[in-house]
Write an enzyme that holds these catalytic residues in place. Structure first.
Site, PDB file in Angstrom:
ATOM      1  N   HIS A 121     -16.520 -40.343 -47.919  1.00  0.00           N
ATOM      2  CA  HIS A 121     -15.930 -41.066 -49.344  1.00  0.00           C
ATOM      3  C   HIS A 121     -16.859 -43.148 -48.914  1.00  0.00           C
ATOM      4  CE1 HIS A 121     -12.362 -43.345 -49.684  1.00  0.00           C
ATOM      5  NE2 HIS A 121     -11.638 -42.588 -50.922  1.00  0.00           N
ATOM      6  N   GLN A 201      -9.917 -36.978 -43.016  1.00  0.00           N
ATOM      7  CA  GLN A 201      -9.345 -35.895 -43.151  1.00  0.00           C
ATOM      8  C   GLN A 201      -8.710 -35.168 -42.383  1.00  0.00           C
ATOM      9  OE1 GLN A 201      -8.286 -34.947 -46.477  1.00  0.00           O
ATOM     10  NE2 GLN A 201      -8.777 -37.226 -47.647  1.00  0.00           N
TER      11      GLN A 201
HETATM   12  N1  PMP Z   1     -12.516 -41.431 -45.781  1.00  0.00           N
HETATM   13  C1  PMP Z   1     -12.129 -40.090 -45.864  1.00  0.00           C
HETATM   14  C2  PMP Z   1     -13.184 -38.824 -46.202  1.00  0.00           C
HETATM   15  C3  PMP Z   1     -10.806 -40.067 -46.915  1.00  0.00           C
HETATM   16  O1  PMP Z   1     -10.415 -38.691 -47.384  1.00  0.00           O
HETATM   17  C4  PMP Z   1     -10.477 -41.129 -47.390  1.00  0.00           C
HETATM   18  C5  PMP Z   1      -9.281 -41.398 -48.688  1.00  0.00           C
HETATM   19  N2  PMP Z   1      -9.399 -40.134 -49.953  1.00  0.00           N
HETATM   20  C6  PMP Z   1     -10.414 -42.770 -47.165  1.00  0.00           C
HETATM   21  C7  PMP Z   1     -12.012 -42.330 -46.142  1.00  0.00           C
HETATM   22  C8  PMP Z   1      -9.572 -43.729 -47.386  1.00  0.00           C
HETATM   23  O2  PMP Z   1      -8.104 -43.903 -46.404  1.00  0.00           O
HETATM   24  P1  PMP Z   1      -7.317 -44.686 -47.164  1.00  0.00           P
HETATM   25  O3  PMP Z   1      -7.962 -44.889 -49.040  1.00  0.00           O
HETATM   26  O4  PMP Z   1      -6.424 -44.003 -46.986  1.00  0.00           O
HETATM   27  O5  PMP Z   1      -7.817 -46.257 -46.358  1.00  0.00           O
END
Ligand code: PMP
Length: 404
Positions: A121, A201
């Protein structure tokens, strides 16, 4: 029936969207909240609201107790050795940035290498890319095969004494691949590198044991675990946290202050400057208690059944291609349909009350490498989803295909 009872715990599942019952299949973006979590937050504001740690009065000590009890719940949930290894953050993104600023900034030098994976991500990519630029360090990417699985043989070759950090996602939000994180950590440690696991996740789908994994850093967000938004956790080993400088300076993170000097508080307060998200922490504690009351046996069985059922049905839709077919996969199905933009699929399904996610899923380099300009459509299931909802999705997709 157990599922019916569980669904009643989530008031939002009774919502109506465009005159259709809501079918919520966007659980990888955020999960819904059980009544128990909503009540914990509401009760806190109704009966307990007060600032924590610094007052003699009753409400303050009640609030402090609720907040610190949630820390114990989280410690047990991820099997951390010490409660002070649990640091509250705003979420996964802030946890990774904390590690970047407070650990990596002081431990990564010119010529060092950081390894991430092709499944990251943006929140576990951009911080390391920016740090590497600043420090003249090198960012290496573990590639994936045609199923969306990490090519571990290449990872083993990428590792060297130059590797200072491996930052890897546990479970991919875009393709659902569950990575062999224990092996990733073990191999990195042979070269003395630290490992950060993005557990955003993972935490809602399987038990986590940070000690068994031997993770140096493990981050996750409350909102993907049936808890509130704006709260998350950074776990790190005690000895690493002790060596790290604070991320934020201000109240609560200090022991003594003069105009000339400041000494820092003990763990975990050293990393929790200012008034924290007290209601969020209490809500997250309640969410974990809820998950424990359901049990991972049921959660895993239900999600496995839904994934297998949905995969089998979705595969049969004309012109539809599943993206990400890893052998070890979470309850996420990414797909594209010939002749129609992913966004349009999302809008058409929304008209039928079905919520899925479309686009790049904050994984632009991954989508580019797969030549998926419009990203993918992603249906992600939680244990409160039913087979009837999968049937509604399939019927909806068949309608979409007929419209092309
Ligand atoms: N890592 C992964 C694998 C995610 O799916 C997400 C959210 N989609 C994030 C990081 C970021 O999380 P957050 O927006 O809650 O900080």
């Amino acid at each position: 029936m157990k599922l019916e009872k569980i669904r009643n715990d989530f008031p939002i599942l009774n919502e109506v969207v465009h005159n259709k019952p809501l079918v919520y299949l966007d659980n990888a973006a955020t999960t819904q909240k059980p009544q128990m979590v909503i009540d914990a937050i509401s009760n806190y504001y109704t009966h307990t609201n007060s600032n924590i740690h610094r007052s003699a009065h009753t409400l303050a000590s009640r609030a402090t107790e609720l907040y610190e009890t949630a820390r114990d719940t989280i410690q047990q949930f991820i099997h951390a050795a010490h409660r002070h290894e649990i640091n509250f953050t705003r979420g996964t993104t802030e946890g990774i940035n904390l590690v970047m600023y407070s650990w990596a900034m002081h431990n990564i030098q010119e010529g060092d290498e950081i390894i991430i994976s092709a499944l990251e991500h943006h929140s576990n990519l951009v911080p390391w890319q920016q740090l590497c630029k600043q420090k003249k360090a090198k960012l290496l990417i573990i590639p994936i095969n045609e199923h969306g699985e990490l090519m571990m043989d290449i990872y083993y070759k990428q590792l060297s004494t130059k590797t200072k950090l491996v930052a890897c996602v546990h479970t991919s939000n875009s393709l659902g691949t569950i990575n062999p994180v224990k092996d990733i950590i073990e191999k990195a440690h042979l070269f003395g590198a630290k490992v950060l696991i993005d557990g955003a996740q993972a935490v809602a789908h399987a038990p986590i044991d940070v000690q068994a994994l031997d993770a140096d850093f493990f981050v996750f967000s409350g909102h993907k675990l049936f808890g509130p938004t704006g709260i998350g956790v950074l776990y790190a080993k005690e000895e690493i946290l002790n060596e790290m400088l604070p991320f934020h300076f201000g109240g609560e993170m200090i022991k003594t202050v003069t105009y000339e000097e400041t000494t820092f508080n003990t763990l975990p307060y050293k990393f929790e400057a200012g008034t924290p998200n007290i209601a969020g922490v209490i809500g997250l504690g309640a969410a974990i208690q809820y998950v424990q009351s359901i049990g991972f046996d049921f959660i895993q069985e239900q999600e496995k059944t839904l994934l297998a059922y949905a995969t089998e049905k979705i595969k049969q839709i004309n012109g539809l291609r599943i993206i990400g077919t890893a052998a070890n996969k979470a309850s996420v199905i990414s797909f594209v349909i010939n002749g129609i933009h992913t966004y349009d699929v999302g809008v058409l399904l929304d008209q039928m009350g079905i919520a899925i996610r479309t686009g790049h899923h904050c994984c632009m380099p991954l989508m580019d490498s797969l030549s998926l300009e419009g990203g993918t459509c992603r249906a992600s299931f939680s244990f409160y989803n039913s087979q009837e909802e999968v049937d509604i999705l399939i019927a909806g997709l068949e309608r979409v295909v007929r419209m092309i």
